[in-house]
Write an enzyme that holds these catalytic residues in place. Structure first.
Site, mmCIF file in Angstrom:
data_model
loop_
_atom_site.group_PDB
_atom_site.id
_atom_site.type_symbol
_atom_site.label_atom_id
_atom_site.label_comp_id
_atom_site.label_asym_id
_atom_site.label_seq_id
_atom_site.Cartn_x
_atom_site.Cartn_y
_atom_site.Cartn_z
ATOM 1 N N LYS A 56 0.842 -1.196 0.000
ATOM 2 C CA LYS A 56 0.000 0.000 0.000
ATOM 3 C C LYS A 56 0.881 1.251 0.000
ATOM 4 O O LYS A 56 0.695 2.159 -0.792
ATOM 5 C CB LYS A 56 -0.923 -0.035 1.220
ATOM 6 N N GLY A 111 -5.042 -1.615 4.829
ATOM 7 C CA GLY A 111 -4.224 -2.747 4.370
ATOM 8 C C GLY A 111 -4.882 -4.093 4.630
ATOM 9 O O GLY A 111 -4.979 -4.950 3.758
HETATM 10 O O1 LIG Z 1 1.019 -2.765 2.235
HETATM 11 P P1 LIG Z 1 2.126 -2.149 3.024
HETATM 12 O O2 LIG Z 1 2.115 -0.654 2.991
HETATM 13 O O3 LIG Z 1 3.455 -2.696 2.586
HETATM 14 O O4 LIG Z 1 1.912 -2.551 4.528
HETATM 15 C C1 LIG Z 1 2.008 -3.852 4.993
HETATM 16 C C2 LIG Z 1 1.609 -3.920 6.440
HETATM 17 O O5 LIG Z 1 2.477 -3.078 7.155
HETATM 18 C C3 LIG Z 1 2.175 -2.615 8.451
HETATM 19 O O6 LIG Z 1 2.954 -3.292 9.381
HETATM 20 C C4 LIG Z 1 0.746 -2.575 8.889
HETATM 21 O O7 LIG Z 1 0.649 -2.864 10.239
HETATM 22 C C5 LIG Z 1 -0.138 -3.520 8.151
HETATM 23 O O8 LIG Z 1 -1.461 -3.123 8.345
HETATM 24 C C6 LIG Z 1 0.175 -3.521 6.683
HETATM 25 O O9 LIG Z 1 -0.717 -4.411 6.038
#
Ligand SMILES: O=P(O)(O)OC[C@H]1O[C@H](O)[C@H](O)[C@@H](O)[C@@H]1O
Length: 568
Positions: A213, A273
């Site tokens: 994300k 996410g």
């Molecule tokens: O999709 P990204 O930005 O790489 O994030 C991946 C993950 O990272 C973090 O640790 C959050 O706690 C999650 O909610 C998220 O899904």
């Protein structure tokens, strides 16, 4: 919100607190004798049967919980979510994962703009791209079709897609569409996970999908750089454009990384996410593996539950009832955990996904307005498919701690097996356990029953089961893409309902930040010590000792290494 506005200060909450005493006087085995009660606690939606009669609750409890929803303004909060209001107030975002599965002609606004056309623009792009890859019209740098996909991502950019992929892998319809293709997931920054994921694959026939994300997550970005190196060292740097695509809300960083923006698939900051499996995060890798038409069925299943959740009265609303019963178990009966027990090997990755959705959403210490909470929120979720779990941790569930259980069963197996001469089919054997366990937990076994069975006196206490242990049973008609979407949405909304009642923000996750920033301090130290021989500074005695040992014992790591990739 002043602390006086906390839900725990309202009359319905206090009434439920007092009501616990009534419930403590009744054993579940007695509650189960009331057929009228049990009938009222069985609910069906599109062939999905929910039985919550084995909860330690009466019809009176339910009425009290419905009063609690009024005090917590749950209906209003659900409407605010569907209306695209910025209910994720600490990040100033709306929460619109429901828009990801809305039909083309639906209207769902965020900031006064209908987001459904944007959603469908990306879905159409995924359909077109995945068809090109699957048909072999899109080829790799050496002209070969790309038959294998490695999706790199972690947390919400991994667990949901892995759950759905694992569930579809044995669905006969999905199998037909997967024909000869492989989908793998690289999540952990551990180089062992890199080794496992590239083992047996050739960069020539592999497409890497980087899913993030933010496009800043340390693990994902290092894994992406690692597989970029794997591709370019095998095929030359120009091959990256043909072999790497991305899913992100941050298209600027995608381009900076070196991925062609035409091969980037967007989503939006109104998708959390852990709620993103229905965005390109899940839809792209799953469409590459199974084709878009299968994934569309999954989205339709999720949407059917969205509609049910939005419009069904609370007494007939599966996610609302499940959410309220969870609050009852956690906040009033004092059970901190929940076991997710699917009697389906295809759902083996369901509990890990729900762990993130539930625990990252509802494990909070303050109200949505920042007021410290005088009560606990969230559950400790864990689980394994039945019957495996029965031979592992069920001992504790039957005779140790009380853990409310979710039993999830499937009427028609994806892969039926019948053996001539066997008493029942293999699926019936599995389901015998699904039907038996909830009653074993609810009724238990008394010392009197054991003595009637001539159990020796000295073993009676050991063999006694106190019973009175709550569970819900959810029976799905089958495990098609559509049903998988329904199951996902039931849990997503159940978790939102819990958060709405507790008065917290279920859509932020500040608790993951501290560990990340401390890791970055350690990363800097490791770099300085390895490259420049700098002493360890700025850590406490304990961490300094561990770091020194780590550095000393791995002094063979070259200070300026040339690239090494796993050789499995
Ligand atoms: O999709 P990204 O930005 O790489 O994030 C991946 C993950 O990272 C973090 O640790 C959050 O706690 C999650 O909610 C998220 O899904």
């Amino acid at each position: 919100m002043a602390s006086s506005a906390l839900i725990s200060n309202t009359e319905p909450w206090k009434d439920l607190k007092a009501h616990v005493e009534d419930i403590n006087k009744i054993h579940l085995s007695d509650l189960m004798t009331d057929t009228h009660r049990c009938q009222s606690m069985i609910l069906e939606f599109e062939g999905n049967l929910l039985d919550y009669s084995r909860q330690r609750a009466t019809l009176d409890t339910l009425n009290k919980l419905f009063s609690l929803t009024e005090a917590a303004r749950v209906k209003e909060k659900i409407n605010r979510m569907f209306n695209g209001e910025r209910i994720n107030s600490t990040e100033d975002r709306s929460v619109l994962h429901v828009a990801l599965r809305a039909p083309r002609d639906a209207i769902i606004n965020s900031d006064g703009k209908n987001v459904v056309p944007d959603v469908w623009a990306v879905l159409d792009k995924i359909r077109e791209f995945s068809e090109r890859v699957r048909s072999g019209a899109w080829v790799g740098a050496t002209g070969k079709p790309l038959k294998d996909v490695v999706a790199i991502g972690i947390g919400g950019s991994f667990l949901g897609p892995l759950f759905v992929h694992t569930a579809l892998q044995t669905d006969p319809e999905a199998i037909e569409f997967a024909g000869g293709r492989q989908l793998r997931f690289l999540a952990n920054v551990d180089p062992v996970d890199v080794a496992r994921n590239i083992a047996g694959l050739s960069p020539e026939t592999t497409l890497v999908v980087v899913v993030s994300k933010t496009f800043t997550t340390a693990e994902t970005m290092l894994n992406a750089r690692t597989l970029r190196e794997w591709i370019s060292s095998g095929l030359g740097p120009q091959a990256v454009a043909k072999h790497m695509v991305a899913v992100s809300t941050n298209l600027t960083l995608v381009e900076k990384f070196g991925i062609d923006p035409n091969n980037a698939f967007a989503f939006w900051d109104w998708v959390g996410g852990r709620y993103s499996v229905c965005s390109a995060v899940g839809v792209l890798p799953l469409s590459l593996q199974y084709g878009f038409s299968i994934v569309e069925k999954f989205l339709k299943g999720a949407w059917s539950i969205d509609q049910h959740f939005h419009s069904a009265p609370f007494e007939k609303n599966i996610p609302v009832l499940l959410g309220l019963l969870s609050v009852w178990n956690v906040s009033f009966l004092g059970y901190p955990a929940r076991a997710i027990l699917p009697y389906s090997q295809a759902l083996e990755k369901f509990a890990p996904h729900i762990q993130q959705v539930s625990m990252e959403s509802n494990g909070k210490g303050v109200s949505i307005d920042g007021v410290p909470l005088p009560y606990e929120t969230g559950e400790i979720d864990f689980g394994e498919p039945g019957t495996n779990g029965q031979h592992s941790f069920y001992q504790l569930i039957h005779q140790g701690r009380v853990i409310p259980c979710d039993f999830i069963g499937i009427v028609n197996s994806q892969q039926p097996v019948y053996l001539e001469g066997e008493v029942v089919s293999n699926h019936d054997e599995l389901m015998s356990n699904f039907f038996a366990q909830p009653d074993a937990l609810a009724y238990g076994k008394t010392p009197e029953q054991l003595l009637m069975e001539n159990v020796p006196q000295h073993l009676v206490t050991h063999k006694t089961f106190s019973g009175n242990r709550p569970s819900i049973s959810l029976l799905l008609p089958s495990l098609s893409a559509y049903n998988i979407g329904q199951l996902l949405a039931i849990y997503e909304h159940r978790i939102a309902v819990e958060g709405f009642v507790w008065g917290i923000n279920s859509f932020d996750q500040w608790g993951v930040e501290l560990g990340k920033s401390l890791a970055s301090q350690v990363r800097k130290q490791l770099h300085a010590s390895r490259k420049k021989g700098k002493p360890i500074e700025g850590f406490n005695f304990s961490t300094t000792t561990m770091l020194s040992r780590y550095l000393q014992a791995s002094a063979n790591v070259p200070s300026d290494p040339s690239t090494v990739l796993p050789k499995m």
